[in-house]
Design an enzyme around this catalytic site. Structure first.
Site, PDB file in Angstrom:
ATOM      1  N   ASN A  62      31.441 -44.955  64.916  1.00  0.00           N
ATOM      2  CA  ASN A  62      31.084 -45.304  66.289  1.00  0.00           C
ATOM      3  C   ASN A  62      32.205 -44.874  67.247  1.00  0.00           C
ATOM      4  O   ASN A  62      33.033 -44.051  66.898  1.00  0.00           O
ATOM      5  CB  ASN A  62      30.759 -46.801  66.399  1.00  0.00           C
ATOM      6  CG  ASN A  62      29.609 -47.060  67.368  1.00  0.00           C
ATOM      7  OD1 ASN A  62      29.644 -46.590  68.500  1.00  0.00           O
ATOM      8  ND2 ASN A  62      28.611 -47.775  66.928  1.00  0.00           N
ATOM      9  N   ARG A  63      32.212 -45.430  68.464  1.00  0.00           N
ATOM     10  CA  ARG A  63      33.100 -44.886  69.486  1.00  0.00           C
ATOM     11  C   ARG A  63      34.401 -45.668  69.659  1.00  0.00           C
ATOM     12  O   ARG A  63      34.424 -46.884  69.494  1.00  0.00           O
ATOM     13  CB  ARG A  63      32.357 -44.799  70.822  1.00  0.00           C
ATOM     14  CG  ARG A  63      31.311 -43.702  70.795  1.00  0.00           C
ATOM     15  CD  ARG A  63      30.471 -43.631  72.057  1.00  0.00           C
ATOM     16  NE  ARG A  63      29.585 -42.470  71.997  1.00  0.00           N
ATOM     17  CZ  ARG A  63      28.415 -42.442  71.342  1.00  0.00           C
ATOM     18  NH1 ARG A  63      27.977 -43.519  70.721  1.00  0.00           N
ATOM     19  NH2 ARG A  63      27.683 -41.352  71.314  1.00  0.00           N
ATOM     20  N   HIS A  65      32.761 -41.342  65.580  1.00  0.00           N
ATOM     21  CA  HIS A  65      32.680 -41.214  64.120  1.00  0.00           C
ATOM     22  C   HIS A  65      33.913 -40.571  63.484  1.00  0.00           C
ATOM     23  O   HIS A  65      33.804 -39.706  62.611  1.00  0.00           O
ATOM     24  CB  HIS A  65      31.408 -40.455  63.731  1.00  0.00           C
ATOM     25  CG  HIS A  65      30.147 -41.189  64.101  1.00  0.00           C
ATOM     26  ND1 HIS A  65      30.059 -42.559  64.113  1.00  0.00           N
ATOM     27  CD2 HIS A  65      28.915 -40.740  64.498  1.00  0.00           C
ATOM     28  CE1 HIS A  65      28.843 -42.920  64.476  1.00  0.00           C
ATOM     29  NE2 HIS A  65      28.131 -41.844  64.725  1.00  0.00           N
ATOM     30  N   HIS A  76      25.282 -42.910  57.871  1.00  0.00           N
ATOM     31  CA  HIS A  76      24.515 -42.455  59.027  1.00  0.00           C
ATOM     32  C   HIS A  76      23.167 -41.810  58.654  1.00  0.00           C
ATOM     33  O   HIS A  76      22.820 -40.735  59.148  1.00  0.00           O
ATOM     34  CB  HIS A  76      25.358 -41.483  59.842  1.00  0.00           C
ATOM     35  CG  HIS A  76      25.057 -41.468  61.305  1.00  0.00           C
ATOM     36  ND1 HIS A  76      23.800 -41.159  61.796  1.00  0.00           N
ATOM     37  CD2 HIS A  76      25.820 -41.738  62.375  1.00  0.00           C
ATOM     38  CE1 HIS A  76      23.835 -41.225  63.110  1.00  0.00           C
ATOM     39  NE2 HIS A  76      25.050 -41.579  63.489  1.00  0.00           N
ATOM     40  N   TYR A 104      19.281 -41.019  58.689  1.00  0.00           N
ATOM     41  CA  TYR A 104      18.145 -41.042  59.624  1.00  0.00           C
ATOM     42  C   TYR A 104      16.890 -41.265  58.784  1.00  0.00           C
ATOM     43  O   TYR A 104      16.508 -40.400  57.990  1.00  0.00           O
ATOM     44  CB  TYR A 104      17.998 -39.703  60.346  1.00  0.00           C
ATOM     45  CG  TYR A 104      19.021 -39.407  61.409  1.00  0.00           C
ATOM     46  CD1 TYR A 104      20.357 -39.226  61.105  1.00  0.00           C
ATOM     47  CD2 TYR A 104      18.622 -39.250  62.748  1.00  0.00           C
ATOM     48  CE1 TYR A 104      21.281 -38.919  62.093  1.00  0.00           C
ATOM     49  CE2 TYR A 104      19.549 -38.928  63.734  1.00  0.00           C
ATOM     50  CZ  TYR A 104      20.873 -38.773  63.406  1.00  0.00           C
ATOM     51  OH  TYR A 104      21.781 -38.453  64.382  1.00  0.00           O
ATOM     52  N   ASP A 132      20.193 -47.300  71.191  1.00  0.00           N
ATOM     53  CA  ASP A 132      21.479 -46.842  70.660  1.00  0.00           C
ATOM     54  C   ASP A 132      22.478 -47.949  70.953  1.00  0.00           C
ATOM     55  O   ASP A 132      23.256 -47.874  71.895  1.00  0.00           O
ATOM     56  CB  ASP A 132      21.902 -45.521  71.323  1.00  0.00           C
ATOM     57  CG  ASP A 132      23.053 -44.849  70.567  1.00  0.00           C
ATOM     58  OD1 ASP A 132      23.487 -45.411  69.542  1.00  0.00           O
ATOM     59  OD2 ASP A 132      23.501 -43.768  70.994  1.00  0.00           O
ATOM     60  N   GLN A 186      24.331 -50.797  64.091  1.00  0.00           N
ATOM     61  CA  GLN A 186      23.962 -49.921  65.198  1.00  0.00           C
ATOM     62  C   GLN A 186      22.535 -49.453  64.949  1.00  0.00           C
ATOM     63  O   GLN A 186      22.227 -48.873  63.904  1.00  0.00           O
ATOM     64  CB  GLN A 186      24.909 -48.710  65.255  1.00  0.00           C
ATOM     65  CG  GLN A 186      24.682 -47.793  66.451  1.00  0.00           C
ATOM     66  CD  GLN A 186      25.382 -48.258  67.728  1.00  0.00           C
ATOM     67  OE1 GLN A 186      26.241 -49.142  67.680  1.00  0.00           O
ATOM     68  NE2 GLN A 186      25.022 -47.668  68.855  1.00  0.00           N
ATOM     69  N   GLU A 208      22.965 -48.360  61.100  1.00  0.00           N
ATOM     70  CA  GLU A 208      24.331 -48.174  60.622  1.00  0.00           C
ATOM     71  C   GLU A 208      25.051 -49.519  60.625  1.00  0.00           C
ATOM     72  O   GLU A 208      25.569 -49.944  61.653  1.00  0.00           O
ATOM     73  CB  GLU A 208      25.064 -47.190  61.530  1.00  0.00           C
ATOM     74  CG  GLU A 208      24.380 -45.850  61.714  1.00  0.00           C
ATOM     75  CD  GLU A 208      24.738 -45.230  63.070  1.00  0.00           C
ATOM     76  OE1 GLU A 208      25.927 -44.992  63.331  1.00  0.00           O
ATOM     77  OE2 GLU A 208      23.825 -45.009  63.881  1.00  0.00           O
TER      78      GLU A 208
END
Ligand SMILES: *[C@@H]1O[C@H](CO)[C@@H](O)[C@H](O)[C@H]1NC(C)=O
Ligand SMILES: *[C@@H]1O[C@H](CO)[C@@H](O)[C@H](O)[C@H]1NC(C)=O
Length: 359
Positions: A94-95, A120, A193, A195, A259, A297, A324
């Protein structure tokens, strides 16, 4: 006399063990390969590039198998990729706002690969390195290992990282992520991560999937997706998935889609908490996710734009959903969020448990 053949056997065993050091099934081999785990009609493949989960085949309610994760046909696709399809991301998933944080009075600057922020783990995070293969039993588990060095993407200290993907019973997948700082305290926050599209990776969008998120709060973000530091209730907002609801039912009320980090209900402790239940009506596939982490997330692939993936499938906006599990984003800059600092002598442990069924 009787001892001689025995000692020769001993020498041979030692030689086999030594040659094992250079064998891909043993240790530290940097060759990129794929590894498959399977049991009955359930099978999962991985590559040691980014410790990526590349495919997951699941039966539907009639027993027909589909691949339910987005990805690429070849490892080159993952090397080139900017979507983190299936990757094990870190050192800090993440950020990180402003690509910096303070720890014990020292300022650390991390790689600003997302505007002014770090995403990430930086432009060459754990999802973009070659992991060594540590242990592989096709009917049971595979373990990848990575030695992260002091200063890598700006993070302090050496860290050994291990991820084990394991089949449990006929329909469960366990993911165990472990990390140990060797010489300095450092933030650690790993995430898988993947999808997901339970209909099939190439079936279009996930808007008609139903999701339940056992999380009554979120950590709101600014326009660059950095948490404001608030923790707010989902009640009365499009973020409320406490009862199962179609993902698309209120998505148009949000600027890009989902998100956001959800705060998982209950107390963080040794036990896994049920976090999410996703179901897809056409195939009857259902996925439950449990974890020991404080947050998850939820991302609806809002930023996907015509990525060409497996078998030529074209993945667009909303083609997959990510769940996540992890610590809260930008925790290093928010004292009110659960700390992600791990000290030498301590072990970071993150467990995910997926249970798949068809109804
Ligand atoms: C890598 O990305 C570039 C630019 O997006 C694209 O032109 C190229 O075909 C990609 N290569 C592979 C192997 O996917
Ligand atoms: C840290 O990693 C570097 C590079 O891999 C290595 O040379 C050094 O010996 C390591 N230090 C410790 C304390 O593990």
């Amino acid at each position: 006399m009787a001892k001689k053949p025995l000692s020769l056997v001993g020498v041979y065993v030692v030689m086999v063990l030594l040659s094992c050091v250079n064998n891909s099934l043993c240790k530290e081999d940097k060759k990129i390969q794929t590894y498959k785990l399977s049991r009955g009609s359930f099978s999962v493949t991985f590559t040691n590039y980014g410790a990526v989960m590349t495919s997951l085949l699941l039966p539907d309610r009639h027993g027909k198998q589909d691949d339910v994760v987005l990805g690429f046909d070849s490892v080159d696709g993952y090397k080139n990729d900017t979507t983190y399809f299936g990757a094990l991301v870190g050192r800090v998933a993440n950020r990180i706002g402003g690509a910096q944080f303070k720890l014990n009075g020292q300022l650390y600057k991390t790689d600003p690969n997302d505007g002014h922020n770090t995403l990430h783990g930086g432009s060459k995070g754990f999802g973009d390195v070659i992991w060594s293969i540590h242990n592989y039993v096709p009917t049971s588990h595979v373990t990848f290992k990575y030695n992260s060095f002091d200063g890598e993407e700006g993070f302090p200290g050496n860290v050994t990282v291990k991820v084990t993907y394991m089949l449990i019973g006929e329909n469960k997948l366990g993911v165990k992520m472990e990390a140990k700082p060797l010489n300095k305290p450092t933030p650690i926050n790993l995430a898988l991560h993947t999808y997901w599209n339970l209909h099939s990776h190439n079936s279009g969008d996930i808007l008609s999937h139903k999701i339940q998120l056992l999380a009554g709060k979120i950590t709101p973000v600014d326009d660059k997706l950095i948490p404001t530091g608030e923790i707010t209730s989902v009640t009365g907002t499009p973020y409320d998935f406490l009862e199962p609801r179609e993902i698309g039912s209120r998505i148009h009320e949000l600027p890009g889609g989902y998100d956001i980090n959800y705060v998982i209900d209950g107390t963080v402790g040794k036990h896994l908490r049920k976090t999410a239940v996703v179901s897809e009506a056409v195939t009857g596939r259902k996925m439950e996710l449990w974890t020991n982490q404080p947050g998850v997330q939820f991302y609806t692939s809002n930023l996907l734009t015509r990525v060409v993936g497996k078998g030529g499938a074209v993945y667009k906006k909303y083609a997959g959903l990510c769940l996540e599990t992890q610590g809260f984003p930008d925790s290093v800059n928010h004292k009110n969020f659960p700390s992600q600092i791990v000290n030498p002598g301590e072990t970071y442990l993150h467990v995910m448990l997926f249970r798949f069924t068809a109804y």
